[in-house]
Write an enzyme that holds these catalytic residues in place. Structure first.
Site, PDB file in Angstrom:
ATOM      1  CB  CYS A 114      -0.912   0.010   1.225  1.00 30.40           C
ATOM      2  SG  CYS A 114      -2.035   1.414   1.209  1.00 30.40           S
ATOM      3  CB  CYS A 121      -1.702   0.039   8.605  1.00 36.53           C
ATOM      4  SG  CYS A 121      -2.138  -1.160   7.338  1.00 36.53           S
ATOM      5  N   GLY A 160      -4.256  -2.526   1.079  1.00 36.76           N
ATOM      6  CA  GLY A 160      -4.363  -1.593  -0.041  1.00 36.76           C
ATOM      7  C   GLY A 160      -5.465  -0.572   0.158  1.00 36.76           C
ATOM      8  CB  SER A 192     -12.709   0.718   3.960  1.00 41.40           C
ATOM      9  OG  SER A 192     -11.909   1.451   4.829  1.00 41.40           O
ATOM     10  CG  LEU A 216     -11.641  11.560  10.094  1.00 40.13           C
ATOM     11  CD1 LEU A 216     -11.895  11.886   8.637  1.00 40.13           C
ATOM     12  CD2 LEU A 216     -12.747  12.128  10.963  1.00 40.13           C
ATOM     13  CG  HIS A 217      -7.334   6.465  11.173  1.00 39.58           C
ATOM     14  ND1 HIS A 217      -8.276   5.566  11.600  1.00 39.58           N
ATOM     15  CD2 HIS A 217      -6.874   5.977   9.980  1.00 39.58           C
ATOM     16  CE1 HIS A 217      -8.378   4.591  10.734  1.00 39.58           C
ATOM     17  NE2 HIS A 217      -7.558   4.816   9.749  1.00 39.58           N
ATOM     18  CG  ASN A 295      -6.267  -4.935  16.108  1.00 35.64           C
ATOM     19  OD1 ASN A 295      -6.724  -5.363  17.165  1.00 35.64           O
ATOM     20  ND2 ASN A 295      -7.047  -4.554  15.111  1.00 35.64           N
ATOM     21  CB  CYS A 338      -8.481  -3.378  11.747  1.00 31.57           C
ATOM     22  SG  CYS A 338     -10.058  -3.329  10.983  1.00 31.57           S
TER      23      CYS A 338
HETATM   24  S1  SF4 Z   1      -4.670   1.424   6.753  1.00 36.73           S
HETATM   25 FE1  SF4 Z   1      -5.325   1.053   4.633  1.00 36.73          FE
HETATM   26  S2  SF4 Z   1      -4.620   2.876   3.525  1.00 36.73           S
HETATM   27 FE2  SF4 Z   1      -3.494   2.858   5.474  1.00 36.73          FE
HETATM   28  S3  SF4 Z   1      -1.566   1.783   4.987  1.00 36.73           S
HETATM   29 FE3  SF4 Z   1      -3.038   0.250   5.758  1.00 36.73          FE
HETATM   30  S4  SF4 Z   1      -3.974  -0.613   3.904  1.00 36.73           S
HETATM   31 FE4  SF4 Z   1      -2.999   1.339   3.319  1.00 36.73          FE
END
Ligand code: SF4
Length: 343
Positions: A114, A121, A160, A192, A216-217, A295, A338
């Protein structure tokens, strides 16, 4: 010669292939689609109501799927299952089957790696390799359905950013919605996005009517730039696009907010978030908020929010009139929750 992957073709495209390229009668399309999607047969030799000559031609020109299932991990905690596939160019693509929600749901990937680079993430820590083809997106659901039976929901929330693979994602949605193919209800599909603003407007105007979740985060642009590294859009632009989407599709959109201990989870942060949302007076009518406890991922030192901190954060949003839920994590023990997908 590269074979055409029929799992990546809409019914229209299969019809064009059958009538123009193969010069066959149109009703052959229906037969082929029926074998693939209703009888769930992928070996063309077994399409027994097609003449042998046509089956032979098809075998040389098309394939039904391209992914190879290499492993399947089942959570001891909740039965969540992570499927790992190998692509034809030797990359790993994962999707997650979640049986314990009110529905049987598959969370699918849309890219290998990504490019957005969210710091919390695992996929964001990977390098970006390429977009998945429509066939590779569709096949994740096809394979899980073959394994576990009927699926009632699809989440574009795996590895992604779906709206950076726009054309292939939109085509896959059309295949999922087609009544002769997956026959999914539009309200059971959720796309999403971390906030690719122009493509939120485009997706609304496609009039597909699927649900939208916006990650949004954060409560301000400065912090978000640090959390979501490589996406330039401002929070108010993203929220306006969300409201437009909800108005056009006549459905609420979801705000996803990953709560990270001592980063964005205090009562003060919740109040900032309310202030941000309140700048768009009509948003209350169109939004619901999912709080996602962070997580853990390898090589990252963030901490998880405490349960009472999460509850207090939620209460502030609720008191201010925002419909808010705390999302339960699934498949934590097999790195399927997630933000945990990666390779
Ligand atoms: S949360 Fe979604 S957009 Fe952000 S790095 Fe991970 S896969 Fe990519």
């Amino acid at each position: 010669m590269q074979k055409i992957d029929l799992l990546g073709c809409t019914k229209e495209e299969i019809k064009d292939f059958v009538t123009v390229k193969l010069k066959e009668k149109e009703y052959r399309t229906k037969q082929i689609v029926h074998w693939i999607y209703k009888k769930r047969v992928t070996d063309i030799i077994n399409f027994t109501d097609l003449p042998a000559g046509l089956r032979d031609k098809l075998t040389h020109l098309v394939q039904i799927g391209s992914l190879q299932l290499i492993s399947k991990e089942i959570s001891q905690l909740d039965g969540t299952t992570r499927y790992n596939f190998k692509t034809q160019d030797n990359y790993i693509v994962s999707c997650v089957y979640i049986p314990k929600l009110e529905r049987k749901v598959v969370c699918i990937s849309t890219q290998i790696g990504c490019s957005v680079g969210c710091v919390f993430c695992h996929s964001g820590k990977m390098y970006f390799v390429r977009n998945l083809t429509t066939g590779e997106i569709v096949e994740q659901v096809y394979a899980v359905r073959k394994d576990v039976g009927e699926i009632n929901g699809i989440l574009y929330m795996g590895m992604g950013e779906p709206l950076l693979n726009y054309d292939n994602v939109v085509k896959s949605i059309k295949i999922f919605l087609d009544t002769d193919m997956f026959a999914m209800s539009k309200r059971r599909i959720t796309v999403s996005t971390v906030g690719v603003v122009p493509n939120i407007y485009r997706l609304a105007d496609e009039k597909l009517g699927v649900k939208l979740a916006i990650s949004l985060h954060s409560y301000n642009d400065e912090q978000r730039k640090w959390l979501v590294k490589r996406l330039k859009f401002k929070l108010n632009e993203i929220l306006e696009a969300g409201v437009y989407y909800a108005e056009v599709t006549k459905t609420k959109f979801t705000i996803e907010y990953v709560l990270i201990g001592e980063i964005n989870d205090s009562e003060e942060h919740a109040k900032f978030l309310v202030k941000l949302l309140d700048k768009l007076p009509k948003i209350r009518k169109f939004v619901k908020i999912n709080l996602i406890p962070y997580n853990t991922i390898p090589e990252e030192k963030f901490i998880q929010s405490k349960l009472d901190t999460i509850e207090k954060f939620k209460q502030i949003l609720v008191t201010n009139g925002y419909l808010t839920f705390i999302r339960k994590p699934y498949g934590n023990d097999i790195n399927a929750a997630c933000g945990q997908l990666g390779f």
